[in-house]
Design a protein around this motif. Structure first.
Motif, short mmCIF file in Angstrom:
data_model
loop_
_atom_site.label_atom_id
_atom_site.label_comp_id
_atom_site.label_asym_id
_atom_site.label_seq_id
_atom_site.Cartn_x
_atom_site.Cartn_y
_atom_site.Cartn_z
N MET A 540 -20.35 45.36 -15.55
CA MET A 540 -19.04 45.73 -16.08
C MET A 540 -17.94 45.74 -15.03
O MET A 540 -16.79 46.07 -15.33
N GLU A 541 -18.26 45.39 -13.79
CA GLU A 541 -17.24 45.48 -12.74
C GLU A 541 -16.06 44.55 -12.99
O GLU A 541 -14.95 44.78 -12.49
N SER A 542 -16.27 43.53 -13.81
CA SER A 542 -15.16 42.64 -14.12
C SER A 542 -14.07 43.33 -14.94
O SER A 542 -12.93 42.86 -15.00
N LEU A 543 -14.41 44.47 -15.54
CA LEU A 543 -13.42 45.22 -16.30
C LEU A 543 -12.55 46.10 -15.42
O LEU A 543 -11.49 46.56 -15.85
N PHE A 544 -13.01 46.38 -14.19
CA PHE A 544 -12.28 47.32 -13.33
C PHE A 544 -10.82 46.92 -13.12
O PHE A 544 -9.92 47.69 -13.41
N PRO A 545 -10.55 45.72 -12.59
CA PRO A 545 -9.15 45.40 -12.29
C PRO A 545 -8.30 45.16 -13.54
O PRO A 545 -7.09 45.39 -13.51
N SER A 546 -8.92 44.70 -14.63
CA SER A 546 -8.14 44.38 -15.82
C SER A 546 -7.88 45.61 -16.68
O SER A 546 -6.74 45.85 -17.12
N ALA A 547 -8.90 46.43 -16.91
CA ALA A 547 -8.74 47.61 -17.77
C ALA A 547 -8.42 48.87 -16.97
O ALA A 547 -7.73 49.76 -17.45
N GLY A 548 -8.92 48.97 -15.77
CA GLY A 548 -8.69 50.14 -14.94
C GLY A 548 -9.60 51.30 -15.33
O GLY A 548 -10.01 51.45 -16.48
N ILE A 549 -9.93 52.12 -14.34
CA ILE A 549 -10.75 53.31 -14.54
C ILE A 549 -9.81 54.50 -14.68
O ILE A 549 -8.94 54.73 -13.82
N TYR A 550 -9.97 55.27 -15.74
CA TYR A 550 -9.05 56.37 -16.00
C TYR A 550 -9.13 57.45 -14.93
O TYR A 550 -10.21 57.92 -14.57
N SER A 551 -7.97 57.83 -14.42
CA SER A 551 -7.84 58.97 -13.52
C SER A 551 -6.45 59.56 -13.73
O SER A 551 -5.46 58.84 -13.63
N PRO A 552 -6.34 60.84 -14.02
CA PRO A 552 -5.01 61.43 -14.24
C PRO A 552 -4.13 61.39 -13.00
O PRO A 552 -2.92 61.53 -13.09
#
Length: 889
Positions: A540-552
């Motif tokens: 799933m690392e391909s989703l990191f730059p496109s979707a982003g990991i949620y952090s407030p």
């Protein structure tokens, strides 16, 4: 390293002291106070100094435990915003009807709990009258996690409010006819009232934290402004022993969830006895929550204690309260005044002198009834401070007496959790204590009556006016979400086409599909990917730059892999919930997202992907919570099966999650073999869960980490994929009278079955048809429905029986699961049935060796098929022995 006298060096020993003389003066001052005024005075000054430093913003370690007194002094309490007399009468009616409902039901043996609401009545009533926002105002209202055992009190209030009738109260815990009330908060059973199931202890607090966090997620992603929503979780002090209760405290503080308040009813009793018999649970909880970064408010003592604290000029009373263990304080509430004078006040001379100033009536009031959790003004002050506090979640530790107002037979008794009824005489005593106008004639039929002041009474008008001002009834569940449009077909076409010569694991196929679906213009932003710190494992690392990991907080650092294409990107509006190593937290995320269609009127499409072994086995209780809360979405057990995860061994080898999942009526369970099957299942799932006729179900898919060429989808198989079975590859008979059988396989096992098909034909002249069993569970569900229809006089043939009708020869089922998984459908198969599976413990080895060990590889399938045919007399028995020797089984 230690110094010469064996003392470990402290942190301070490692810090440079720029003025040793000043430090020595401070130490000497403390020594002088200790010598002159005693150690208690010295300790007091140190605590006050630390509190002052904390208030001034100095960077010092927090004081984890404060004195055993109220956090908000009486003089600092805000003005009470309401009519206390009317609220007292409302609370009295609710206490009465809660006890009456359970007592009336007890004659039928259905049970119920009386003491919990009796202790917590003011904790709820104050919230309902002043704080809990309803769903008819702005936003989504507040989210209320009601303590399960307090449900009779919530029903009693709904009765007073006109939302429930006497008949419904009399049907408490009698649901079979469809007009009853569930025992606890169960949204699936009473979906217009309950939002959150909480009686499985520990799951309520965990879910409340992640619900508060998901509220912020919706706001930060600009899906819905939830800034006016507050999450309230009502818990028991005994419940805090559950590991889930405290599992996410640090998360709530770290993300500054000041939209969250825990209210812990500290009646010092769990189900069998004292919570901390030899200790003090309030102090323990204060330390745990303050240490985690929470704002802590203690509401322990009622106003009757004010006089005692004013008389305590030496601090002896505070010291004594800090020393008395919970079990002893519980005992004080049940013993006479002489006992209290001797055992509490007799502990030191200063207390003996203080007790001389107190009449017996004052001591009785303080020790028998006066607790902070029983007084509306005290509770109101705590709630007001909680909602106004910014930057951290708040916990309110409210002390109460379990069984309060139910009489001496109940109050503070160890057995009161198991006590299900009051006698008529006890009810009459309770009536006098509460001041309710219920005549003796109302008891003439031998039943305790329900009480109601009248629909036009001042109490009911006040209650309804308060709720109207706060946005309508509470608790309440509302569903306003419209159906989502179906994604464009192009998202699925890549999987329909197959992978050609390229090998691809079905785990990767699923991730690729979701990545395409997240690009959909209409619904893409509503996908919520959830993963417990194994995203790279599942590709799933391909989703990191496109979707982003949620952090407030967004990303406050430069990631180490920033120069790479698929770098670790955190963002305030990130779409992925990468939870760290917590399957329980990930499931709590999933529940919040999957029920957002009701909680917030915003439909989200969560998918939660995890090691299959650590899903149903580890967090199965939350799967049931999900079903009860009518959640929707895709749960994906990756690296599935008992033989595909090479080298991981016993603990990681899942051969049974489909068996556990089959027990849950809301779970639709699929074990797809090919990428195109995943596409068809997901497409149908989106229709069933989010289409115009949305169903309250969720999907469990198992996917594998074994790369295989993915074939293109044959024509006309969609219905069979969804229903659970279709013929994937028909065998070609070598001659007209060749023996024949049917091979049913699911998931990765279809590849072994296809190889066995080849071996049977080439080596033994046997023809086998290979079927893809995408869902053993759905085949069984359909068959059970057919059996049920038969009882109603309707004739319906189960789909599995229809599909296999006329198929020649016996049936042999194989999967990477225990034999019980395919055996679920055996009774509806007309042909001779046999199965192979991976029963037993997992083990570390190569895939081939593991499959040979369990007897599910192609050669083992071939021998098992020949044995079936030999039993039917269709091949000689000697062929089985010959095959076993040829394949070195």
């Amino acid at each position: 390293m230690t110094d010469p006298v064996g003392k470990l060096p402290s942190e301070l020993d490692q810090l440079p002291d720029r003025d040793p003389e000043e430090t020595a003066e401070w130490a000497a001052s403390l020594d002088a106070v200790t010598k002159a005024a005693g150690p208690h005075r010295a300790a007091y000054l140190m605590r006050r100094s630390l509190q002052h430093a904390e208030g001034a913003g100095l960077a010092l370690p927090k004081l984890l435990e404060t004195d055993y007194v109220n956090s908000i002094p009486t003089a600092a309490e805000p003005a009470f915003d309401g009519d206390l007399e009317l609220e007292s009468r409302i609370t009295a009616w609710n206490r009465w009807n809660a006890a009456a409902m359970v007592t009336r039901g007890s004659r039928l043996g259905v049970g119920g709990h009386i003491a919990t609401f009796a202790s917590a009545a003011w904790l709820y009533e104050t919230g309902f009258n002043h704080f809990f926002r309803g769903k008819e105002g702005d936003g989504s209202g507040d989210q209320l996690y009601i303590q399960g055992h307090a449900s009779p009190g919530i029903y009693a209030r709904a009765f007073l409010d006109g939302r429930l009738s006497e008949q419904q109260l009399d049907n408490f815990r009698q649901e079979a006819g469809g007009e009853g009330l569930p025992s606890y908060p169960h949204p699936r059973r009473l979906p217009w009232l309950w939002e959150f199931p909480t009686v499985s202890m520990g799951l309520g607090p965990l879910s409340a934290i992640y619900q508060a966090r998901f509220n912020r997620y919706l706001t930060n992603r600009s899906i819905k402004d939830t800034s006016n929503s507050h999450v309230w979780a009502f818990l028991g002090d005994g419940e805090m022993d559950e590991p889930e209760s405290t599992a996410a405290l640090a998360l709530a503080a770290r993300e500054q969830l000041d939209n969250l308040t825990f209210v812990i009813n500290c009646n010092l009793q769990r189900l069998d006895g004292p919570v901390r018999a030899n200790f003090r649970v309030v102090q323990e909880l204060e330390g745990a929550f303050r240490g985690a970064g929470w704002n802590v408010i203690k509401t322990l003592w009622g106003s009757a204690w004010d006089e005692l604290f004013q008389l305590d000029t030496t601090g002896a009373l505070v010291r004594r309260l800090r020393a008395v263990p919970d079990a002893q304080f519980q005992t004080y509430a049940t013993r006479d005044i002489a006992y209290i004078r001797e055992h509490f006040f007799g502990a030191e001379p200063a207390l003996v002198e203080l007790a001389k100033l107190l009449p017996d009536a004052k001591i009785a009031e303080c020790f028998y009834t006066s607790r902070g959790g029983h007084e509306a003004r005290k509770v109101y002050a705590a709630y007001r401070a909680a909602v106004e506090h910014k930057g951290a979640p708040t916990v309110i530790l409210a002390q109460t007496v379990k069984g309060h107002t139910l009489g001496k037979g109940f109050e503070s008794k160890n057995a009161n959790h198991q006590m299900k009824k009051l006698s008529i005489d006890e009810f009459k005593s309770m009536r006098e204590l509460l001041g309710l106008p219920i005549p003796d004639s109302a008891f003439e039929d031998g039943l305790v009556p329900y009480g109601h002041p009248g629909v036009d009474s001042p109490e009911v008008r006040y209650l309804q006016e308060r709720r109207a001002a706060l946005g309508g009834p509470a608790p309440a569940r509302r569903v306003h979400a419209a159906a989502l449009p179906q994604p464009e077909e192009r998202a699925f076409k890549a999987l329909y086409k197959g992978s050609g010569k390229q090998e691809m694991a079905t785990t990767m196929a699923f991730v690729r599909l979701v990545k395409e679906l997240m690009r959909d213009k209409e619904t893409g932003r509503r996908w919520v990917p959830i993963v417990p710190d194994e995203a790279r494992t599942f590709g799933m690392e391909s989703l990191f730059p496109s979707a982003g990991i949620y952090s407030p907080l967004g990303q406050t650092y430069d990631p180490v892999d920033r120069d790479q294409l698929m770098y670790y990107k955190e963002a305030k509006d990130g779409q992925i919930l990468n939870e760290g190593i917590t399957e329980a937290g990930s499931m709590a995320d999933f529940i919040a997202a999957s029920t957002s269609y009701a909680t917030h009127g915003e439909t989200m499409i969560p998918f939660y992907i995890f090691y299959s072994m650590f899903g149903w086995q580890r967090t199965g209780d939350q799967m049931w919570q999900l079903a009860d809360q009518l959640g929707k979405g895709f749960i994906v057990g990756a690296t599935a099966g008992r033989t595909t995860l090479t080298g991981e061994g016993l603990q990681h080898a899942d051969g049974h999650s489909h068996l556990i999942a089959a027990t849950n009526p809301a779970s639709l369970n699929y074990d797809p073999a090919f990428a195109y099957e995943i596409a068809v299942i997901v497409k149908d799932g989106l229709r069933r869960m989010y289409g115009p006729e949305a169903e309250n179900v969720f999907y469990y898919l198992t996917v594998y980490n074994e790369p295989k060429p993915q074939p293109a989808m044959p024509e006309g198989v969609e219905e069979g994929i969804v229903k659970g079975l279709y013929r994937f590859k028909e065998g070609t008979p070598a001659k007209a009278d060749a023996p024949r059988l049917q091979l049913l396989a699911s998931g990765t096992a279809i590849h072994w079955a296809l190889r066995a098909q080849e071996l049977l034909a080439a080596d033994w002249g046997v023809t086998a048809d290979v079927w893809s069993a995408t869902s053993w569970g759905e085949l069984r569900r359909d068959a059970l429905n057919a059996d049920e229809a038969l009882l109603r006089g309707e004739q319906r043939v189960p789909y599995v029986t229809q599909a296999l009708s006329g198929a020649p020869g016996p049936v042999l089922a194989v999967s990477d699961w225990m034999r019980q998984v395919p055996d679920q459908i055996s009774q509806w198969v007309d042909q001779d049935w046999s199965s192979l599976g991976t029963d037993g413990f997992g083990l570390s080895d190569t895939r081939d060796a593991a499959r040979r060990h369990f007897g599910v590889d192609a050669e083992s399938i071939t021998v098992a098929a020949l044995a079936q045919l030999a039993r039917r007399g269709e091949v000689p028995a000697s062929v089985v022995k010959e095959a076993r020797e040829r394949y070195a089984l």
